[in-house]
Write a protein that holds these residues in place. Sequence first.
Motif, PDB file in Angstrom:
ATOM      1  N   ASN A 261      19.282  62.457  88.527  1.00 12.35           N
ATOM      2  CA  ASN A 261      18.320  62.363  89.625  1.00 12.35           C
ATOM      3  C   ASN A 261      18.189  63.668  90.410  1.00 12.35           C
ATOM      4  O   ASN A 261      17.334  63.776  91.289  1.00 12.35           O
ATOM      5  CB  ASN A 261      18.715  61.241  90.580  1.00 12.35           C
ATOM      6  CG  ASN A 261      18.528  59.871  89.960  1.00 12.35           C
ATOM      7  OD1 ASN A 261      17.656  59.681  89.112  1.00 12.35           O
ATOM      8  ND2 ASN A 261      19.347  58.911  90.366  1.00 12.35           N
ATOM      9  N   LYS A 324      15.873  62.837  93.503  1.00 11.29           N
ATOM     10  CA  LYS A 324      14.898  61.767  93.357  1.00 11.29           C
ATOM     11  C   LYS A 324      15.579  60.421  93.569  1.00 11.29           C
ATOM     12  O   LYS A 324      16.553  60.097  92.886  1.00 11.29           O
ATOM     13  CB  LYS A 324      14.262  61.809  91.968  1.00 11.29           C
ATOM     14  CG  LYS A 324      13.558  63.111  91.639  1.00 11.29           C
ATOM     15  CD  LYS A 324      13.041  63.124  90.207  1.00 11.29           C
ATOM     16  CE  LYS A 324      12.392  64.451  89.867  1.00 11.29           C
ATOM     17  NZ  LYS A 324      11.931  64.501  88.452  1.00 11.29           N
ATOM     18  N   ASP A 327      13.764  55.330  92.125  1.00 12.20           N
ATOM     19  CA  ASP A 327      13.028  55.502  90.864  1.00 12.20           C
ATOM     20  C   ASP A 327      11.913  56.542  90.982  1.00 12.20           C
ATOM     21  O   ASP A 327      10.826  56.397  90.412  1.00 12.20           O
ATOM     22  CB  ASP A 327      12.434  54.171  90.399  1.00 12.20           C
ATOM     23  CG  ASP A 327      13.505  53.156  90.024  1.00 12.20           C
ATOM     24  OD1 ASP A 327      14.545  53.576  89.483  1.00 12.20           O
ATOM     25  OD2 ASP A 327      13.290  51.947  90.273  1.00 12.20           O
ATOM     26  N   LYS A 329      10.246  57.445  93.718  1.00  9.93           N
ATOM     27  CA  LYS A 329       9.273  57.262  94.804  1.00  9.93           C
ATOM     28  C   LYS A 329       9.611  58.113  96.023  1.00  9.93           C
ATOM     29  O   LYS A 329       8.740  58.384  96.860  1.00  9.93           O
ATOM     30  CB  LYS A 329       9.209  55.782  95.215  1.00  9.93           C
ATOM     31  CG  LYS A 329       8.564  54.878  94.182  1.00  9.93           C
ATOM     32  CD  LYS A 329       8.506  53.435  94.663  1.00  9.93           C
ATOM     33  CE  LYS A 329       7.583  53.262  95.855  1.00  9.93           C
ATOM     34  NZ  LYS A 329       6.173  53.500  95.497  1.00  9.93           N
TER      35      LYS A 329
END
Length: 401
Positions: A261, A324, A327, A329
């Motif tokens: 992420n 991030k 997910d 957003k």
Amino acid sequence: MKKLLLSCMIALFAVPAFAVEFTSGDFKANIYGNIYADGFYTYSSDKATPLFSSLQMSDGQHSFGSYAFVGSSNFGVTMSYQNISGTIEAGLGDPVRKFYLKYNINGKADHYILAGRDNNIAFYNYGQMSNDGQCMIDYGALANKRRLQLRYGIGGFEMAIIMPQIGFGSGDDKAYTDKLIDTDVNGNELYSMATSDYMFNYLPRLELAYTIANDNFNFKVFGSYGAYMYYNDTASANLDSFNKTAHMFYVGFGGSANFGNSFLNYVGYFGQNMYLSNAQGDYRTGFSNSALNPVSLAASSTGRYTIEINDIYSAGGSLGYGYKALDGKLVSQLGLGYSANFADHYVNADQNIGAFLNTQYFVTDWFSIIPEVALLYNIDGANGENQGFSVVAGLVAALNF
């Protein structure tokens, strides 16, 4: 402001109807757009000046402005037939931002010829949204400019012949638009000369870039070179004859890497006389950008003025970290960068540091809100004095389709 918000809402609800691809056999038409609305408050110290301010209070120390709607919003269409495509992109601040034809050789996306106005290739920047998408330019990253060009690409390698931009505004190549001015000790103008009158106008420069990319990693190296020739065949009462050339070049690298992420952005560069091609962007305040011009007027042994060239070197780098969440957003980014300019005729180096922190929240796949705070600190100028700082805070609403 009410009209601006209404326009954004109309565009927001219109997106699903217009963000489409039309296909008829081998013919395709893709319509795209990016609409921005922003508002940023800036606090500047005494020696700094806020950028692009539309409203100033307290002698400029406090200011508020909205810039990106006019500066960066755009709408474009790409039409293609088999291996040939054409793109036209329009904006408010620049009515015809891009227009170019592209031919994919043997139908390969990574083997092509492009002719027209598009972004130059010798740059890398990222992240920062304030000041109309400053992207750490002048504080560790390099500017990208839309220029007329002829470009060839194959397998990640690109080569471009870049034409200078003259007379179109703040993005102009400085070598072609500056005036050289001589003043007395009290600052009174004694003599000025438009450098464009003494040059081979429209002399192109060469840019090269090579990019390695996969799903989780990309790395780009790039370089640019331009020669700026100043000449005057006949001496006059005030001006001597001369024929001199200023050489501009820079090399650099940039890229990004994903780790789950998390992701990183990085950039570094070194160059000479970069001011002439406007690769540094004009974002710094408190230090006169004209001090970065290597070309000046000087009195010759005859007592007349002549062109003098004193090379100025530049270096910088920037590192950014992002994460991030939800997910993808919610995307947060932090960036920190440093730049310096130095020369034999400087008292000391012109040094600058910048930093930003923002978070992009995707309300939908095509609409997001991005609050941000940024620091722009000009540590020293060429005269050895502190040049002040600015703190910028606000948000951007972005509609991308």
